[in-house]
Write a protein that holds these residues in place. Structure first.
Motif, PDB file in Angstrom:
ATOM      1  N   UNK A   1      53.249  29.963  89.765  1.00 34.30           N
ATOM      2  CA  UNK A   1      52.503  28.708  89.839  1.00 34.30           C
ATOM      3  C   UNK A   1      51.657  28.756  91.104  1.00 34.30           C
ATOM      4  N   UNK A   2      50.344  28.645  90.956  1.00 30.88           N
ATOM      5  CA  UNK A   2      49.439  28.733  92.101  1.00 30.88           C
ATOM      6  C   UNK A   2      48.644  27.438  92.209  1.00 30.88           C
ATOM      7  N   UNK A   3      47.964  27.299  93.330  1.00 30.22           N
ATOM      8  CA  UNK A   3      47.160  26.104  93.535  1.00 30.22           C
ATOM      9  C   UNK A   3      47.972  25.004  94.194  1.00 30.22           C
ATOM     10  N   UNK A   4      47.930  23.822  93.603  1.00 31.49           N
ATOM     11  CA  UNK A   4      48.600  22.642  94.168  1.00 31.49           C
ATOM     12  C   UNK A   4      50.093  22.740  93.849  1.00 31.49           C
ATOM     13  N   UNK A   5      50.807  23.481  94.677  1.00 24.22           N
ATOM     14  CA  UNK A   5      52.225  23.721  94.421  1.00 24.22           C
ATOM     15  C   UNK A   5      53.006  23.711  95.725  1.00 24.22           C
ATOM     16  N   UNK A   6      54.314  23.494  95.596  1.00 21.88           N
ATOM     17  CA  UNK A   6      55.201  23.456  96.759  1.00 21.88           C
ATOM     18  C   UNK A   6      56.620  23.754  96.286  1.00 21.88           C
ATOM     19  N   UNK A   7      57.349  24.555  97.061  1.00 25.58           N
ATOM     20  CA  UNK A   7      58.740  24.859  96.729  1.00 25.58           C
ATOM     21  C   UNK A   7      59.546  24.914  98.021  1.00 25.58           C
ATOM     22  N   UNK A   8      60.850  24.940  97.883  1.00 24.32           N
ATOM     23  CA  UNK A   8      61.756  24.932  99.033  1.00 24.32           C
ATOM     24  C   UNK A   8      62.300  26.338  99.244  1.00 24.32           C
ATOM     25  N   UNK A   9      62.222  26.819 100.475  1.00 25.63           N
ATOM     26  CA  UNK A   9      62.734  28.145 100.804  1.00 25.63           C
ATOM     27  C   UNK A   9      64.252  28.176 100.794  1.00 25.63           C
ATOM     28  N   UNK A  10      64.793  29.376 100.691  1.00 22.68           N
ATOM     29  CA  UNK A  10      66.244  29.502 100.597  1.00 22.68           C
ATOM     30  C   UNK A  10      66.931  29.094 101.895  1.00 22.68           C
ATOM     31  N   UNK A  11      66.288  29.284 103.041  1.00 25.11           N
ATOM     32  CA  UNK A  11      66.917  28.888 104.308  1.00 25.11           C
ATOM     33  C   UNK A  11      67.112  27.373 104.361  1.00 25.11           C
ATOM     34  N   UNK A  12      66.085  26.614 103.961  1.00 25.14           N
ATOM     35  CA  UNK A  12      66.205  25.154 103.942  1.00 25.14           C
ATOM     36  C   UNK A  12      67.260  24.704 102.932  1.00 25.14           C
ATOM     37  N   UNK A  13      67.247  25.339 101.771  1.00 30.77           N
ATOM     38  CA  UNK A  13      68.186  24.955 100.729  1.00 30.77           C
ATOM     39  C   UNK A  13      69.627  25.242 101.149  1.00 30.77           C
ATOM     40  N   UNK A  14      69.841  26.409 101.770  1.00 29.28           N
ATOM     41  CA  UNK A  14      71.189  26.772 102.211  1.00 29.28           C
ATOM     42  C   UNK A  14      71.675  25.846 103.320  1.00 29.28           C
ATOM     43  N   UNK A  15      70.768  25.447 104.226  1.00 25.25           N
ATOM     44  CA  UNK A  15      71.163  24.530 105.301  1.00 25.25           C
ATOM     45  C   UNK A  15      71.588  23.181 104.716  1.00 25.25           C
ATOM     46  N   UNK A  16      70.863  22.734 103.701  1.00 26.82           N
ATOM     47  CA  UNK A  16      71.238  21.483 103.049  1.00 26.82           C
ATOM     48  C   UNK A  16      72.593  21.634 102.364  1.00 26.82           C
ATOM     49  N   UNK A  17      72.789  22.746 101.698  1.00 23.82           N
ATOM     50  CA  UNK A  17      74.064  22.970 101.026  1.00 23.82           C
ATOM     51  C   UNK A  17      75.235  22.957 101.999  1.00 23.82           C
ATOM     52  N   UNK A  18      75.070  23.631 103.127  1.00 27.73           N
ATOM     53  CA  UNK A  18      76.149  23.659 104.133  1.00 27.73           C
ATOM     54  C   UNK A  18      76.443  22.264 104.662  1.00 27.73           C
ATOM     55  N   UNK A  19      75.390  21.484 104.879  1.00 25.44           N
ATOM     56  CA  UNK A  19      75.595  20.146 105.447  1.00 25.44           C
ATOM     57  C   UNK A  19      76.307  19.204 104.479  1.00 25.44           C
ATOM     58  N   UNK A  20      76.248  19.506 103.177  1.00 25.16           N
ATOM     59  CA  UNK A  20      76.889  18.650 102.170  1.00 25.16           C
ATOM     60  C   UNK A  20      78.123  19.306 101.541  1.00 25.16           C
ATOM     61  N   UNK A  21      78.514  20.470 102.039  1.00 21.07           N
ATOM     62  CA  UNK A  21      79.686  21.146 101.500  1.00 21.07           C
ATOM     63  C   UNK A  21      79.471  21.698 100.096  1.00 21.07           C
ATOM     64  N   UNK A  22      78.257  22.175  99.808  1.00 25.75           N
ATOM     65  CA  UNK A  22      77.921  22.687  98.478  1.00 25.75           C
ATOM     66  C   UNK A  22      77.636  24.189  98.538  1.00 25.75           C
ATOM     67  N   UNK A  23      77.867  24.848  97.413  1.00 29.65           N
ATOM     68  CA  UNK A  23      77.493  26.253  97.303  1.00 29.65           C
ATOM     69  C   UNK A  23      75.977  26.371  97.153  1.00 29.65           C
ATOM     70  N   UNK A  24      75.412  27.460  97.664  1.00 27.35           N
ATOM     71  CA  UNK A  24      73.996  27.769  97.448  1.00 27.35           C
ATOM     72  C   UNK A  24      73.907  29.108  96.733  1.00 27.35           C
TER      73      UNK A  24
END
Length: 464
Positions: free
Chosen positions: A228-251
């Motif tokens: 998907x190119x152009x007007x797009x946005x996604x979340x990197x794995x580092x951000x996602x993993x940090x969120x998972x750790x803060x909520x006690x979830x697996x990534x």
């Protein structure tokens, strides 16, 4: 009154005595050849009953028996891949290194220490060897292997999130080959997908709002077979993993294509690597062994000890485990990958990726010249673009060279499609691609030793 033509058919033993069948009896066994002889006689009898001419000559009936035996051979045959697609799913993906082939042969021809510790004599784990290699190559705490990456996805979702929710971006709900869709995988695992964001834009806040009491994991899926190119946005794995750790979830990070780390393999694409995903904080990283790694078909899981431990203790693990030959081939491939410079010379896929275009140009010019001179064909070297394939970096071409053949084509072959079919029907089969009224034989995934085989096949077709 006319004689019955069926009475002129020779007995079975007269056909079996044909010299052309004698060698086949020793190679294939008398019963196999006998069945083909009887089938050739049955065809002749059927022709006689229809009123068609019957040829009673034993030699010609023996020749028909040989044709039937030839037609009965396996459809799984080695081919020359001149398509320009390096990881070609239809052609078995990447060929194995000689070391991997030798390792498979060694454990296939005799007993091996698959699940026994030779020091203690006690039962061991079949994946211990490759686990150690994967840990060294990726920095993981633990690792395991199943029969393909789809199985790795099912097993990881089942082990970590069965009966609960897994939050995933809507733009990553992929479908791979064979109508294999992530929602179907999730359903098979017992986990429930919670889609967030939109097709083209997903933010970290979308994941945060979706987390609830039933959430077990956050998942990122590398969309390796589309972009998907152009007007797009996604979340990197580092951000996602940090969120998972803060909520006690697996990534969980499904990187799919199977790059181990920077320089492994030597490709400049943007595919994520297992080492980078683990360093960024992912608990489990999933990838294929038969794509960018250049090894056997399997699904590899690396990550934290707690996560991998849950996977390996799941009852489904036994149903999805790999055999001794896959483990032998994977272990040999991983040992080569420990030294990237050596791997670039020994793992065929990595070699294909690093051959300079100028080296391919010299081979293409030589092959085209020979075909013009010896086969009387219109053959020219042309610059081409090859691709990794197999869902890996599909939009990043690799500079390549091909031999463009025709038109015109050999006598009796009226089109480029017919010529391509003749190449595929040859021995060995040569699989190229058809474009612009010609057949292109791309050399990016062809070994130098196969150039002579291609020339011989084309010359046989031209002289037929």
């Amino acid at each position: 009154m006319h004689d019955n033509p069926l009475r002129s058919l020779p007995p079975v033993n007269a056909i079996l005595a044909d010299a052309g069948l004698a060698g086949l009896v020793s190679d294939l066994g008398r019963e196999t050849v006998l069945a083909a002889v009887r089938a050739s006689l049955e065809e002749a009898r059927a022709a006689g009953l229809r009123g068609d001419p019957v040829d009673p000559h034993p030699g010609r009936l023996a020749r028909r028996a040989r044709e039937l035996l030839e037609a009965d051979r396996s459809t799984l045959r080695p081919v020359i891949n001149a398509t320009g697609i390096l990881i070609h799913t239809g052609l078995g993906r990447a060929p194995l290194a000689d070391e991997a082939i030798e390792a498979v042969a060694a454990v296939a021809r005799q007993y091996c220490s698959l699940e026994i510790d030779l020091d203690s004599g006690e039962r061991g784990r079949r994946t211990d060897d490759v686990e150690g290699l994967l840990r060294r190559l990726t920095g993981a705490e633990a690792a395991t292997v199943v029969n393909n990456n789809a199985a790795a996805t099912i097993l990881s979702l089942r082990a970590l999130a069965a009966g609960r929710e897994v939050v995933v971006s809507r733009g990553q709900l992929v479908e791979i080959g064979g109508s294999f869709r992530l929602p179907d995988v999730s359903e098979a695992s017992g986990a429930r997908l919670r889609e967030v964001g939109t097709t083209n834009r997903t933010r970290l806040s979308d994941y945060e709002r979706a987390i609830g009491p039933d959430t077990a994991a956050l998942m990122r899926i590398h969309t390796s077979n589309y972009r998907i190119v152009g007007f797009s946005e996604s979340v990197g794995i580092a951000e996602l993993a940090a969120l998972g750790r803060s909520r006690g979830l697996w990534t969980i990070d499904d990187i799919g294509s199977g790059a181990l780390g920077p320089g492994r393999p030597p490709v400049d694409g943007d595919d994520p690597t297992a080492a980078e995903a683990l360093a960024a904080g992912a608990d489990v990283v999933l990838f294929s062994g038969d794509k960018l790694l250049g090894g056997p078909q399997c699904g590899i899981m690396v990550g934290r000890r707690a996560a991998i431990g849950r996977v390996t203790s799941d009852p489904l693990m036994r149903a999805l485990r790999v055999d001794k030959m896959t483990l032998a081939a994977l272990g040999a491939t991983l040992r080569l990958a420990l030294a990237p410079a050596r791997a670039a010379r020994r793992i065929p896929l990595w070699t294909f990726l690093t051959v300079p275009r100028e080296a391919l140009r010299e081979r293409a010019e030589r092959l085209a010249s020979s075909l013009r001179r010896d086969a009387g064909l219109e053959a020219d070297p042309v610059e081409e673009k090859a691709y990794l394939g197999g869902g890996s970096t599909p939009f990043e071409p690799i500079a390549s060279m091909a031999v463009r053949i025709g038109p015109p084509f050999p006598k009796g072959i009226e089109s480029e499609g017919a010529f391509a079919r003749a190449l595929r029907a040859a021995d060995p089969p040569v699989v190229g691609r058809v474009r612009g009224g010609a057949v292109l034989l791309d050399l990016r995934a062809v070994t130098p030793e196969q150039d002579d085989a291609i020339e011989a096949v084309v010359r046989r077709i031209a002289s037929a």
